[in-house]
Design an enzyme around this catalytic site. Sequence first.
Site, mmCIF file in Angstrom:
data_model
loop_
_atom_site.group_PDB
_atom_site.id
_atom_site.type_symbol
_atom_site.label_atom_id
_atom_site.label_comp_id
_atom_site.label_asym_id
_atom_site.label_seq_id
_atom_site.Cartn_x
_atom_site.Cartn_y
_atom_site.Cartn_z
ATOM 1 N N HIS A 164 52.092 27.350 74.025
ATOM 2 C CA HIS A 164 51.385 28.554 73.577
ATOM 3 C C HIS A 164 49.890 28.304 73.479
ATOM 4 O O HIS A 164 49.082 29.034 74.073
ATOM 5 C CB HIS A 164 51.939 28.985 72.215
ATOM 6 N N GLU A 165 49.508 27.286 72.721
ATOM 7 C CA GLU A 165 48.079 27.046 72.521
ATOM 8 C C GLU A 165 47.384 26.659 73.814
ATOM 9 O O GLU A 165 46.210 26.994 74.026
ATOM 10 C CB GLU A 165 47.867 25.980 71.444
ATOM 11 N N HIS A 190 43.270 30.398 79.498
ATOM 12 C CA HIS A 190 42.499 31.643 79.494
ATOM 13 C C HIS A 190 40.999 31.331 79.399
ATOM 14 O O HIS A 190 40.170 31.985 80.044
ATOM 15 C CB HIS A 190 42.957 32.491 78.309
ATOM 16 N N HIS A 211 46.254 29.701 75.689
ATOM 17 C CA HIS A 211 44.913 30.133 75.283
ATOM 18 C C HIS A 211 43.853 29.309 76.006
ATOM 19 O O HIS A 211 42.838 29.837 76.475
ATOM 20 C CB HIS A 211 44.725 29.932 73.779
#
Length: 715
Positions: free
Chosen positions: A503-504, A510, A507
């Site tokens: 998940h992290e 992105h 980010h």
Amino acid sequence: MKRHLSFLLIALAVVITSCSNGNNGKSANSKTTDLKNNPFMKPSTLPYGAPDFTKIKDSDFQPAMEEGMKEQLAAIEKIANNPEAPTFDNTLVAMEKTGQLLNRVYGVFNLLAGANTNPTIQKIGEEEAPKLAAHHDAIYLNSKLFKRVKTIYNERDTLNLDPESKKLVEYYYQQFQLAGANLSDADKAKLKKLNEEEATLSAQFTNRLLAAAKAGALVVDNKEKLAGLSNAEIQTAAQDAKADKQDGKYLIPLQNTTQQPDLQSLTNRKVRHELFEHSWTRAEQGDKNDTRAIISRLAEIRADQAQLLGYKNFAAWKLQDQMAKTPEAVEKFLGKLVPAATAKAEREAAEIQKVIDKNKGGFKLQPWDWNFYAEKVRKAKYDLDENQIKPYFELNNVLENGVFYAAHELYGLTFKERHDIPVYQKDVRVFDVIDKDSTTIGLFYCDYFKRDNKSGGAWMDNIIGQSKLLGTKPVIYNVCNFTKPAEGQPALLSFDDVTTMFHEFGHALHGFFADQEYPSLSGTAVARDFVEFPSQFNEHWAMYPKVFKHYAVNYKTGKPMPKELVDKIKKSATFNQGYALTELLAAAELDMQWHTIPAGDSIKNVDQFETNALQKTHLNLEQVPPRYRSTYFLHIWGNGYAAGYYAYLWTEMLDDDAYAWFEENGGLTRANGQRFRDMILSRGNTEDYEKMYKAFRGRDPEIGPMLKNRGLVAE
């Protein structure tokens, strides 16, 4: 979680915490008179402009921040008072170039305040928070500057601007409007005062909460009370107690959420109840760490801010630039999920109660029993024991052969660890991020282990953001709170921890793939209800067969996880999802209820308000407490997610729907990865989010894949 600081908005997201980061610990009032020797005054000479932590002292932050504000305001005044007619270049591009010193120092301060703080940094944060809020207001409530921005906005269709530049015009105009640029001078003065008070209280809340969590740790005096925990977990508890100067005892620190990981394993019901109560009441002890008065006042301030700006409540004001746009749209979305989630949670509760009764427990299921007995149900239904799978998830292997491998297969990235870049704590690792054409695109720091001086949860942020205008590449970090193993032992993760790593890093991707001219629109500088889309989308690859078999190997034998164990994980994927979704919905609704209070309402009893809010939204299930109670809801009182916690669920709809596109089009391939990178990950805030998503998916997002993945509808 993404902790995001947009350009010129850093005053709104001061993140603070507690203990020692190895710096010199000088007083926050100590001033460095010779700014020439301050390491922040010039860009770092390290690769990518990475901070040189060997040269940074706590005493450097405050003078550099204040000088940064001074420099930026001088530049802003020059732009606002430019006698030439306003143009895109002499106003907006000029604004984008301001604040580089302030952003440079704040990027590092924000990192340490969240991940490796100490009392000095906390004090600086509280002192600077109102000054940063005033600094933000001095820019966005500047009448002359707004007049120039408005002129450009009114002429935008005749200026022959490229799409990103036109978006920047629209972005600035909206930000000025939302900040109160159209207010009278008298109302601006009122708003400034409210903004400063809010910033101060938000910083105080964060500091109190970290102290409350530390003080709320459960300490037991003998090992027998920890029956059910593994020997390694008990050893860690003993080490944690020793570090807290409680030799011979055992300490279980609190995580940021209501439920605590050890509640799944502790066999002693009295100890489970005690641990739960420590978590549930951590910030309600009536002591100096009690947060109730702060959040009551914060809710009042936010309602007053919204009223001044002409909105019926805070959520209506803050959702203007989000994908959802209105509180009504959020409530409609959440309302679609509540019946299915609570119905499944009630079925799960009934199933757990049967196990309790079968074991002659003689009690009614309570929140502190749920995870313990849910694990028994899971073992019975799926023959799956968490301790069976942890040996296959060794942290470094998950990172390098799982997280990094998926990024290579999808996007062509490779990673090379660096040992020449200074770090702020010995457990931190640093990697070059290398693109498919062998060019380096950024620097990645990872900090995975829990510390007393680290905020709870997990997050990503930039130390330095990408911008073609400024010639900068991203320097990004991921922070988590995994249990650090005893000396010489491997760091073994749960599958939830594995998912958090993916998940992290979503980010981070992105941010690394940002390809913008202007820093205000770059990378993760997007709406809260869009920023969690790439991160949650990246979670899907953790279980993708090609990726999973590449990292899920036994740390002792090197053998891959047996197929029967993999199948058990897959089959149990929707287990307990009624509970999981209901606790999230409860937290999201608490956030919305706090932030739809009309101006003039004063909430004196925080606990009663919370109870009423859950009843009103049909989420008052006795055995399913909210993931965060109001009193320790850091997202909404300290981390910039006010009226935005729903974003995790909104973006879950996006990520599940986007992953369904991958499944329909060949799954994990370089071509599919490149398409997602080109159409989503590299776009930043350069396009309307609905249009961006629709261009990728070919239609508007649908909620069906989300309900399917949660096991709330039949496949």
